[in-house]
Design a protein around this motif. Structure first.
Motif, PDB file in Angstrom:
ATOM      1  N   LEU A   1     -83.791 -28.723  34.754  1.00  0.00           N
ATOM      2  CA  LEU A   1     -84.026 -30.092  34.296  1.00  0.00           C
ATOM      3  C   LEU A   1     -83.078 -31.072  34.974  1.00  0.00           C
ATOM      4  O   LEU A   1     -83.476 -32.184  35.335  1.00  0.00           O
ATOM      5  CB  LEU A   1     -83.866 -30.175  32.773  1.00  0.00           C
ATOM      6  N   ALA A   2     -81.812 -30.672  35.138  1.00  0.00           N
ATOM      7  CA  ALA A   2     -80.851 -31.550  35.806  1.00  0.00           C
ATOM      8  C   ALA A   2     -81.291 -31.846  37.239  1.00  0.00           C
ATOM      9  O   ALA A   2     -81.222 -32.995  37.701  1.00  0.00           O
ATOM     10  CB  ALA A   2     -79.468 -30.914  35.791  1.00  0.00           C
ATOM     11  N   GLN A   3     -81.758 -30.828  37.944  1.00  0.00           N
ATOM     12  CA  GLN A   3     -82.174 -31.020  39.333  1.00  0.00           C
ATOM     13  C   GLN A   3     -83.431 -31.875  39.429  1.00  0.00           C
ATOM     14  O   GLN A   3     -83.526 -32.740  40.304  1.00  0.00           O
ATOM     15  CB  GLN A   3     -82.400 -29.655  39.987  1.00  0.00           C
TER      16      GLN A   3
ATOM     17  N   TYR B   1     -73.647 -32.280  37.931  1.00  0.00           N
ATOM     18  CA  TYR B   1     -73.659 -31.806  39.317  1.00  0.00           C
ATOM     19  C   TYR B   1     -75.099 -31.637  39.820  1.00  0.00           C
ATOM     20  O   TYR B   1     -75.428 -32.019  40.947  1.00  0.00           O
ATOM     21  CB  TYR B   1     -72.926 -30.478  39.437  1.00  0.00           C
ATOM     22  N   GLY B   2     -75.947 -31.022  38.986  1.00  0.00           N
ATOM     23  CA  GLY B   2     -77.333 -30.820  39.400  1.00  0.00           C
ATOM     24  C   GLY B   2     -78.031 -32.128  39.691  1.00  0.00           C
ATOM     25  O   GLY B   2     -78.765 -32.266  40.691  1.00  0.00           O
ATOM     26  N   ASP B   3     -77.816 -33.128  38.832  1.00  0.00           N
ATOM     27  CA  ASP B   3     -78.405 -34.447  39.033  1.00  0.00           C
ATOM     28  C   ASP B   3     -77.871 -35.099  40.297  1.00  0.00           C
ATOM     29  O   ASP B   3     -78.630 -35.645  41.113  1.00  0.00           O
ATOM     30  CB  ASP B   3     -78.091 -35.315  37.806  1.00  0.00           C
ATOM     31  N   ALA B   4     -76.547 -35.045  40.492  1.00  0.00           N
ATOM     32  CA  ALA B   4     -75.928 -35.716  41.638  1.00  0.00           C
ATOM     33  C   ALA B   4     -76.390 -35.116  42.959  1.00  0.00           C
ATOM     34  O   ALA B   4     -76.702 -35.852  43.912  1.00  0.00           O
ATOM     35  CB  ALA B   4     -74.402 -35.632  41.522  1.00  0.00           C
ATOM     36  N   VAL B   5     -76.436 -33.795  43.044  1.00  0.00           N
ATOM     37  CA  VAL B   5     -76.845 -33.149  44.287  1.00  0.00           C
ATOM     38  C   VAL B   5     -78.304 -33.449  44.602  1.00  0.00           C
ATOM     39  O   VAL B   5     -78.674 -33.700  45.756  1.00  0.00           O
ATOM     40  CB  VAL B   5     -76.596 -31.627  44.202  1.00  0.00           C
ATOM     41  N   ALA B   6     -79.148 -33.459  43.564  1.00  0.00           N
ATOM     42  CA  ALA B   6     -80.563 -33.764  43.784  1.00  0.00           C
ATOM     43  C   ALA B   6     -80.759 -35.191  44.289  1.00  0.00           C
ATOM     44  O   ALA B   6     -81.692 -35.471  45.043  1.00  0.00           O
ATOM     45  CB  ALA B   6     -81.344 -33.559  42.489  1.00  0.00           C
ATOM     46  N   ARG B   7     -79.884 -36.104  43.911  1.00  0.00           N
ATOM     47  CA  ARG B   7     -79.980 -37.498  44.356  1.00  0.00           C
ATOM     48  C   ARG B   7     -79.253 -37.739  45.683  1.00  0.00           C
ATOM     49  O   ARG B   7     -79.292 -38.845  46.214  1.00  0.00           O
ATOM     50  CB  ARG B   7     -79.396 -38.422  43.288  1.00  0.00           C
ATOM     51  N   GLY B   8     -78.545 -36.718  46.175  1.00  0.00           N
ATOM     52  CA  GLY B   8     -77.815 -36.882  47.421  1.00  0.00           C
ATOM     53  C   GLY B   8     -76.460 -37.541  47.269  1.00  0.00           C
ATOM     54  O   GLY B   8     -75.861 -37.981  48.261  1.00  0.00           O
ATOM     55  N   ASP B   9     -75.932 -37.605  46.037  1.00  0.00           N
ATOM     56  CA  ASP B   9     -74.618 -38.215  45.796  1.00  0.00           C
ATOM     57  C   ASP B   9     -73.526 -37.168  46.029  1.00  0.00           C
ATOM     58  O   ASP B   9     -72.842 -36.712  45.100  1.00  0.00           O
ATOM     59  CB  ASP B   9     -74.546 -38.775  44.375  1.00  0.00           C
TER      60      ASP B   9
ATOM     61  N   VAL C   1     -65.032 -24.296  38.524  1.00  0.00           N
ATOM     62  CA  VAL C   1     -65.842 -23.895  39.686  1.00  0.00           C
ATOM     63  C   VAL C   1     -67.223 -23.432  39.233  1.00  0.00           C
ATOM     64  O   VAL C   1     -68.243 -23.759  39.850  1.00  0.00           O
ATOM     65  CB  VAL C   1     -65.129 -22.790  40.480  1.00  0.00           C
ATOM     66  N   ALA C   2     -67.276 -22.669  38.133  1.00  0.00           N
ATOM     67  CA  ALA C   2     -68.550 -22.146  37.643  1.00  0.00           C
ATOM     68  C   ALA C   2     -69.496 -23.271  37.249  1.00  0.00           C
ATOM     69  O   ALA C   2     -70.716 -23.174  37.464  1.00  0.00           O
ATOM     70  CB  ALA C   2     -68.313 -21.215  36.462  1.00  0.00           C
ATOM     71  N   MET C   3     -68.967 -24.369  36.674  1.00  0.00           N
ATOM     72  CA  MET C   3     -69.828 -25.496  36.313  1.00  0.00           C
ATOM     73  C   MET C   3     -70.513 -26.076  37.542  1.00  0.00           C
ATOM     74  O   MET C   3     -71.691 -26.433  37.508  1.00  0.00           O
ATOM     75  CB  MET C   3     -69.008 -26.575  35.603  1.00  0.00           C
ATOM     76  N   PHE C   4     -69.763 -26.158  38.654  1.00  0.00           N
ATOM     77  CA  PHE C   4     -70.362 -26.658  39.891  1.00  0.00           C
ATOM     78  C   PHE C   4     -71.419 -25.697  40.423  1.00  0.00           C
ATOM     79  O   PHE C   4     -72.545 -26.105  40.752  1.00  0.00           O
ATOM     80  CB  PHE C   4     -69.274 -26.875  40.940  1.00  0.00           C
ATOM     81  N   LEU C   5     -71.076 -24.416  40.497  1.00  0.00           N
ATOM     82  CA  LEU C   5     -72.016 -23.437  41.039  1.00  0.00           C
ATOM     83  C   LEU C   5     -73.263 -23.318  40.155  1.00  0.00           C
ATOM     84  O   LEU C   5     -74.379 -23.150  40.667  1.00  0.00           O
ATOM     85  CB  LEU C   5     -71.335 -22.078  41.188  1.00  0.00           C
ATOM     86  N   ASN C   6     -73.099 -23.403  38.840  1.00  0.00           N
ATOM     87  CA  ASN C   6     -74.261 -23.398  37.954  1.00  0.00           C
ATOM     88  C   ASN C   6     -75.138 -24.617  38.203  1.00  0.00           C
ATOM     89  O   ASN C   6     -76.362 -24.532  38.229  1.00  0.00           O
ATOM     90  CB  ASN C   6     -73.817 -23.392  36.487  1.00  0.00           C
ATOM     91  N   GLY C   7     -74.483 -25.779  38.358  1.00  0.00           N
ATOM     92  CA  GLY C   7     -75.235 -27.018  38.548  1.00  0.00           C
ATOM     93  C   GLY C   7     -76.070 -27.012  39.810  1.00  0.00           C
ATOM     94  O   GLY C   7     -77.164 -27.583  39.835  1.00  0.00           O
ATOM     95  N   VAL C   8     -75.574 -26.372  40.880  1.00  0.00           N
ATOM     96  CA  VAL C   8     -76.332 -26.324  42.141  1.00  0.00           C
ATOM     97  C   VAL C   8     -77.106 -25.014  42.269  1.00  0.00           C
ATOM     98  O   VAL C   8     -77.638 -24.703  43.332  1.00  0.00           O
ATOM     99  CB  VAL C   8     -75.400 -26.533  43.350  1.00  0.00           C
ATOM    100  N   ASN C   9     -77.137 -24.246  41.173  1.00  0.00           N
ATOM    101  CA  ASN C   9     -77.949 -23.027  41.078  1.00  0.00           C
ATOM    102  C   ASN C   9     -77.531 -21.949  42.079  1.00  0.00           C
ATOM    103  O   ASN C   9     -78.369 -21.241  42.636  1.00  0.00           O
ATOM    104  CB  ASN C   9     -79.437 -23.354  41.260  1.00  0.00           C
TER     105      ASN C   9
ATOM    106  N   TRP D   1     -71.852 -29.563  34.293  1.00  0.00           N
ATOM    107  CA  TRP D   1     -72.917 -28.695  34.804  1.00  0.00           C
ATOM    108  C   TRP D   1     -74.175 -29.491  35.141  1.00  0.00           C
ATOM    109  O   TRP D   1     -74.614 -29.505  36.312  1.00  0.00           O
ATOM    110  CB  TRP D   1     -73.149 -27.591  33.774  1.00  0.00           C
ATOM    111  N   PRO D   2     -74.809 -30.175  34.163  1.00  0.00           N
ATOM    112  CA  PRO D   2     -76.011 -30.936  34.521  1.00  0.00           C
ATOM    113  C   PRO D   2     -75.710 -32.130  35.410  1.00  0.00           C
ATOM    114  O   PRO D   2     -76.576 -32.538  36.209  1.00  0.00           O
ATOM    115  CB  PRO D   2     -76.563 -31.374  33.156  1.00  0.00           C
TER     116      PRO D   2
END
Length: 477
Positions: free
Chosen positions: A105-107, A328-336, A401-409, A325-326
């Motif tokens: 959902l975050a991505q 990071y997923g949102d930010a990476v998907a938006r290119g931030d 670190v795990a929060m970042f890795l989880n967020g980017v799957n 966690w979410p």
């Protein structure tokens, strides 16, 4: 007023002003700075709401535990505690799909894929409903074959009579909580985790009120189980109806949107999250068993009591790290990417620094705190206290670190490291406990993470950023 007091007051006023600006300043969601502000606001709201919810939960527990104990008596209360211990299974009954849907959902929120959001939500609820139906069917088939009084080892006729119905009520609620409780992960994945935390606070207060009514009505244990375990379920259901009815009706689950490929993808990622959860349980939950087997049960309190005390540090930092966690997923998907890199670096530096500061204070104050808490009932060696202080810093860095890795799957490397960590730490724990006693177990965990886990997590972060930046270049971001 002294200068030091004026300086402290000025710092508090500045912090309060910064928080007000963060929570109330408008932001443009179409600019990178605006999106960063919105993410920071969501993180702050979720962290504050989580802290409040936890505080309310602790206060209500302080009241409800003695009430329940005195009302039920030791044997029936012991049966309720045995049942309550099974709530830990709730993190496994969804087969990791709850964590998987959080990342998905975050991505999709970040990529603006509204249809994908609806499909993911509906598919997740479809999968979780299927799991719940399977659990209920299994309970219906097995119920009459289980000798419940023997299972709980109760002797009084009343406890024996209530054991089966109480267990059935609890297990039914546990099964229904699988799909109903998904709302908390959905809200966190949409960076609205503060809503779930507010509803959790409501559930804690209502559970205490319902408990008082049940005691006043002289309810039996099965009805008490329904009151204590059923009230949070009912509040989660109300949260679900409110969220999909008024807040995000566009995401309301629909059987027409069930998608086999989405369910398979959620199941694959969920399977990896399940492995991580099982490894975490094996890594940390068997420590008291190792000590009891090698040193005797009388040695366990010297580990378990300071573990509870230092656990406060992890709880405080968890309020801030979990919402990342979410985000990071949102930010990476938006290119931030710049925001992602800055927040990860800040979470490592500030998180590790705060953990070090709090752990240092706790190590220095531990002898007095333990004396106030348990008196002279146990003696805790200084090396055990020091080991826990070091562990909390290592744990905080690893969680950041795990929060970042989880967020980017990025899950595969975490699964491999978790499996290696379980095996290596178990060997080292057994070896070092025999050599050094209780402190050997804690330093075995520290050594395992420092040598076999943290360096490879750092490599995984660097590799993930290379991949993220490469994809951003390909898409012209």
């Amino acid at each position: 007023m002294r200068l030091s007091e004026l300086a402290a007051l000025s710092r508090r006023q500045k912090a309060a002003s910064a928080l007000r600006a963060l929570l109330h300043r408008p932001a443009d969601p179409h600019s990178e700075a605006g999106r960063a502000h919105l993410r920071n606001r969501a993180i702050a709201l979720t962290a504050l709401a989580a802290a409040f919810a936890r505080g309310v939960s602790i206060l209500t527990a302080l009241v409800s535990v003695p009430l329940t104990l005195h009302y039920l008596g030791t044997e029936r209360y012991g049966m309720w505690m045995t049942l309550s211990a099974f709530t830990a299974l709730l993190s496994f009954t969804d087969f990791g799909i709850g964590n998987s849907v959080l990342t998905a959902l975050a991505q999709r929120t970040g990529s603006g894929d509204e249809h994908g959001l609806r499909v993911q939500v509906s598919s997740a609820y479809g999968a979780m409903s299927g799991i719940a139906a399977g659990m209920l069917a299994l309970l219906a088939l097995a119920y009459s074959f289980v000798d419940w009084p023997t299972l709980f080892n109760v002797r009084s006729p009343l406890a024996g009579q209530e054991s089966g119905p109480a267990a059935a009520a609890f297990l039914v609620i546990l099964a229904l909580s699988t799909p109903v409780g998904l709302i908390a992960r959905v809200q966190l994945g949409l960076q609205q985790g503060f809503r779930g935390n507010v509803w959790q606070s409501v559930a804690s207060v209502l559970t205490l009120a319902v408990l008082l009514l049940a005691i006043r009505a002289e309810a039996s244990l099965p009805w008490l189980v329904l009151a204590l375990a059923g009230t949070p379920l009912a509040v989660s259901l109300v949260n679900t109806l409110h969220f999909f009815g008024w807040v995000r009706p566009d995401l309301r689950p629909s059987p027409a949107l069930f998608d086999g490929r989405s369910i398979r993808r959620l199941s694959v990622d969920g399977g990896m999250f399940l492995v991580l959860q099982v490894c975490a349980a094996l890594m940390f939950q068997i420590n008291t068993l190792i000590i009891a087997q090698l040193l005797g049960a009388e040695a366990v309190p010297a580990y378990a009591v300071p573990e509870r005390m230092f656990g406060i540090i992890g709880m405080i930092l968890g309020f801030v790290l979990s919402p990342l966690w979410p985000a990071y997923g949102d930010a990476v998907a938006r290119g931030d990417i710049a925001w992602t890199r800055k927040v990860l670096r800040r979470s490592l530096v500030l998180g590790g620094g705060i953990a070090a500061g709090l752990s240092g204070l706790m190590v220095l104050a531990a002898p007095q705190l333990l004396h106030w808490w348990v008196g002279d009932a146990i003696t805790v060696p200084f090396m055990v206290i020091l080991g826990f202080g070091i562990w909390k810093v290592i744990e905080t860095v690893a969680n950041a670190v795990a929060m970042f890795l989880n967020g980017v799957n990025v899950l595969g490397v975490q699964v491999v490291l978790a499996l290696v960590g379980v095996v290596v730490s178990f060997i080292m724990k057994v070896w070092w406990v025999k050599l050094y006693g209780v402190s050997g177990l804690i330093f075995a965990m520290n050594a395992t993470y420092l040598v076999f886990i943290l360096p490879f997590l750092a490599m995984a972060c660097r590799k993930a950023f290379v991949s993220i930046e490469s994809r951003a270049v390909q898409h012209g971001r």
